[in-house]
Structure formats: structure tokens, C-alpha cells
Design an enzyme around this catalytic site. Structure first.
Site, short mmCIF file in Angstrom:
data_model
loop_
_atom_site.label_atom_id
_atom_site.label_comp_id
_atom_site.label_asym_id
_atom_site.label_seq_id
_atom_site.Cartn_x
_atom_site.Cartn_y
_atom_site.Cartn_z
N HIS A 104 0.97 -1.14 0.10
CA HIS A 104 0.15 -0.06 0.01
C HIS A 104 0.91 1.16 0.11
O HIS A 104 0.85 1.89 0.85
CB HIS A 104 -0.83 0.17 1.15
CG HIS A 104 -1.90 -0.97 1.07
ND1 HIS A 104 -2.95 -0.78 0.21
CD2 HIS A 104 -2.27 -1.89 1.83
CE1 HIS A 104 -3.81 -1.80 0.49
NE2 HIS A 104 -3.36 -2.63 1.35
N GLU B 149 -5.24 -11.87 7.01
CA GLU B 149 -6.19 -10.78 6.94
C GLU B 149 -7.13 -11.12 6.03
O GLU B 149 -8.04 -10.47 5.65
CB GLU B 149 -5.33 -9.65 6.21
CG GLU B 149 -4.75 -10.05 5.00
CD GLU B 149 -3.77 -8.86 4.45
OE1 GLU B 149 -3.94 -7.77 5.08
OE2 GLU B 149 -3.24 -8.89 3.48
N ASP C 192 -8.05 -5.04 6.95
CA ASP C 192 -8.42 -6.04 5.90
C ASP C 192 -9.27 -7.07 6.59
O ASP C 192 -10.29 -7.52 5.85
CB ASP C 192 -7.12 -6.49 4.86
CG ASP C 192 -6.61 -5.65 4.03
OD1 ASP C 192 -7.97 -5.23 3.18
OD2 ASP C 192 -5.69 -5.44 3.66
#
Length: 270
Positions: free
Chosen positions: A45, A161, A187
Site C-alpha cells: 500500500h 487478513e 483488511d
């Protein structure tokens, strides 16, 4: 230093990390100069490409070098953990060739994904990691030595996740080559239909299941997570039962630091 970090992680020591999403080496160097045990360099990310991550690995090494110059051989050393974008064999290989102390693998959907990540992180015969004289092996100068010790010295973290990884958490924790689990709270809560509802019963049960899987493995392994604020850090460490915690993200530190000044100056104007 690599061996020390992997050993400490496998010993389930209480470790604290910092998260680096900004791909500038100054940010990584500043974080690593603080008394943290490791810095996570984010390749999932973030806007970081392989070159950005390589520069940040070097920046952490520079911070460690400065610490040794100031404090001598006993200076605290900060490890590097690079997060891949997923359980991709070729990407994991390229990241490990940069010479980090560990790799964090997200978006694991199943036991098969976790096994692939572990295999990609280890040289034969234990795994399938390709061999080359990259930075990790001092550009070939120490390739033989690095090959012999890398499987022991480099730590592999698997993120839990997804519901698939959650279902397979017990088996993932028992995999050879998996050194730690990492609960991705955003997540995982989203996959459970309770995004950011960290008091939700299903989310709390899921976290407890991951911790139980890690600590109940044939050879217990460490489990950790991300604390997104100083307020929730103690809860996530102690109430969630984590061995290690990453203390916030660089961009949040910037935002919150400036916000504190703005609040103080606004109060002064009143």
C-alpha cells in the site's frame, strides 16, 4: 544483526516496529534512528517501486552505521522487514536480494498461498528461492556464506487478513519457513463485514483464533499487528495478546504531529 533479529522473533521477544510507506530514504533513516527493533518498508500500500525499497534498506543500514559510530559495538541495531505486494515468488526473490532481515507477505488467501510464500523465501532444498549475487550477498563476494545462513537469518512473516487465511491459520502457523503471523486489522475486519469495528465480536474472535494458532503451533511462533494510535497500542499489545506491535505509520506521524501544533496554536490564539 540479521541472525539476532530472526532469533529474537522466533524467541517471541516483545518487539516494537515502525511502518514506512514514504519511499524516501530520509524517512526510513529517521525511523530507524529511533529505538525500534525493526522498520517495515511497504511495497503493498504505497507508491514504492523496487528501487525505492532498495534505497530505504540502505537508509536503515546507514542509521545503524551511525549508531555504531556514536555508541560503539553495543549500539542498538534496527532490522528491516520489506512487505511484498502479495505471495508472488518472483517478487519475494527480488526483495530478499536487497538484503532485508525479513519479508512480510500480505494477501494470503489459503494454506497454499502461505506455503508458496515460505518456499519463495528459502533457498533449496527447503525452498525454491533463486540464487544470485545481489546486495544481500555483497554482490557475489559472500554468496556461499549467505546461501548457507540465509534460511536461518531471514524471517518470513505471513499476514492473516483474509477469511481463507483465518480458516487455515493453524496449518499456516505449523508451516516450515513461517516465522511469524501478522494480523492485518483493516483488511481482516473488512473481510468479516465489520470494517474498523475492532470491538465487533466476530473480529475479536478472529484475532483470538490467530493468536491461538501461532502460540499453539507444534513450535509456537510470534504473532503481531499494527497499532494505529498511541491510544490503542496498549490494547492491541496486551488485550489482543500480541508478541510484537508496529507502532504507527509514517504518514500518520506527520499528520498527527502537525495537527498537534495546529491545535496548540489555535488554542493560543483564543
Amino acid at each position: 544483526m540479521q541472525d539476532a533479529f530472526a532469533s529474537r522473533l522466533r524467541g517471541r521477544e516483545s518487539l516494537v516496529g515502525a511502518w514506512c510507506t514514504v519511499g524516501h530514504p530520509v524517512v526510513a533513516e529517521v525511523l530507524a534512528a529511533e529505538p525500534v527493533d525493526f522498520v517495515v518498508l511497504d511495497g503493498e500500500h504505497s507508491e514504492n517501486d523496487l528501487g525505492d525499497l532498495a534505497d530505504c534498506v540502505r537508509a536503515v543500514d546507514a542509521a545503524n552505521h551511525r549508531a555504531r559510530e556514536r555508541e560503539g559495538a553495543d549500539a542498538t541495531q534496527t532490522a528491516t522487514v520489506v512487505r511484498a505486494s502479495g505471495p508472488d515468488r518472483a517478487e519475494i526473490k527480488r526483495l530478499l536480494d536487497l538484503g532485508p532481515d525479513g519479508v512480510l507477505v500480505p494477501q494470503v488467501e489459503s494454506l497454499a498461498d502461505a506455503e508458496a510464500a515460505a518456499q519463495a523465501s528459502q533457498y533449496p532444498p527447503e525452498g525454491v528461492r533463486g540464487v544470485a549475487g545481489g546486495r544481500a550477498a555483497d554482490y557475489g563476494r559472500t554468496l556461499g556464506d549467505y546461501y548457507e545462513r540465509a534460511n536461518d537469518d531471514v524471517a518470513t512473516f505471513v499476514q492473516v487478513e483474509t477469511t481463507g487465511a483465518l480458516d487455515d491459520a493453524d496449518a499456516i502457523a505449523d508451516l516450515d519457513g513461517v516465522d511469524a503471523l501478522f494480523v492485518g486489522p483493516a483488511d481482516l475486519s473488512a473481510r468479516l463485514g465489520a470494517f474498523a469495528e475492532f470491538d465487533d465480536a466476530a473480529f475479536a474472535d478472529a484475532v483470538a483464533d490467530v493468536v491461538a494458532a501461532a502460540h499453539g503451533a507444534d513450535e509456537p511462533i510470534a504473532v503481531g499487528t499494527l497499532a494505529t494510535s498511541t491510544a490503542n497500542a496498549p490494547e492491541r499489545k496486551h488485550d489482543w495478546g500480541m508478541d510484537y506491535v508496529v507502532g504507527g505509520v509514517d504518514v500518520a506521524h506527520l499528520r498527527e504531529g502537525l495537527g498537534g501544533y495546529l491545535d496548540a496554536l489555535d488554542g493560543g490564539a483564543d
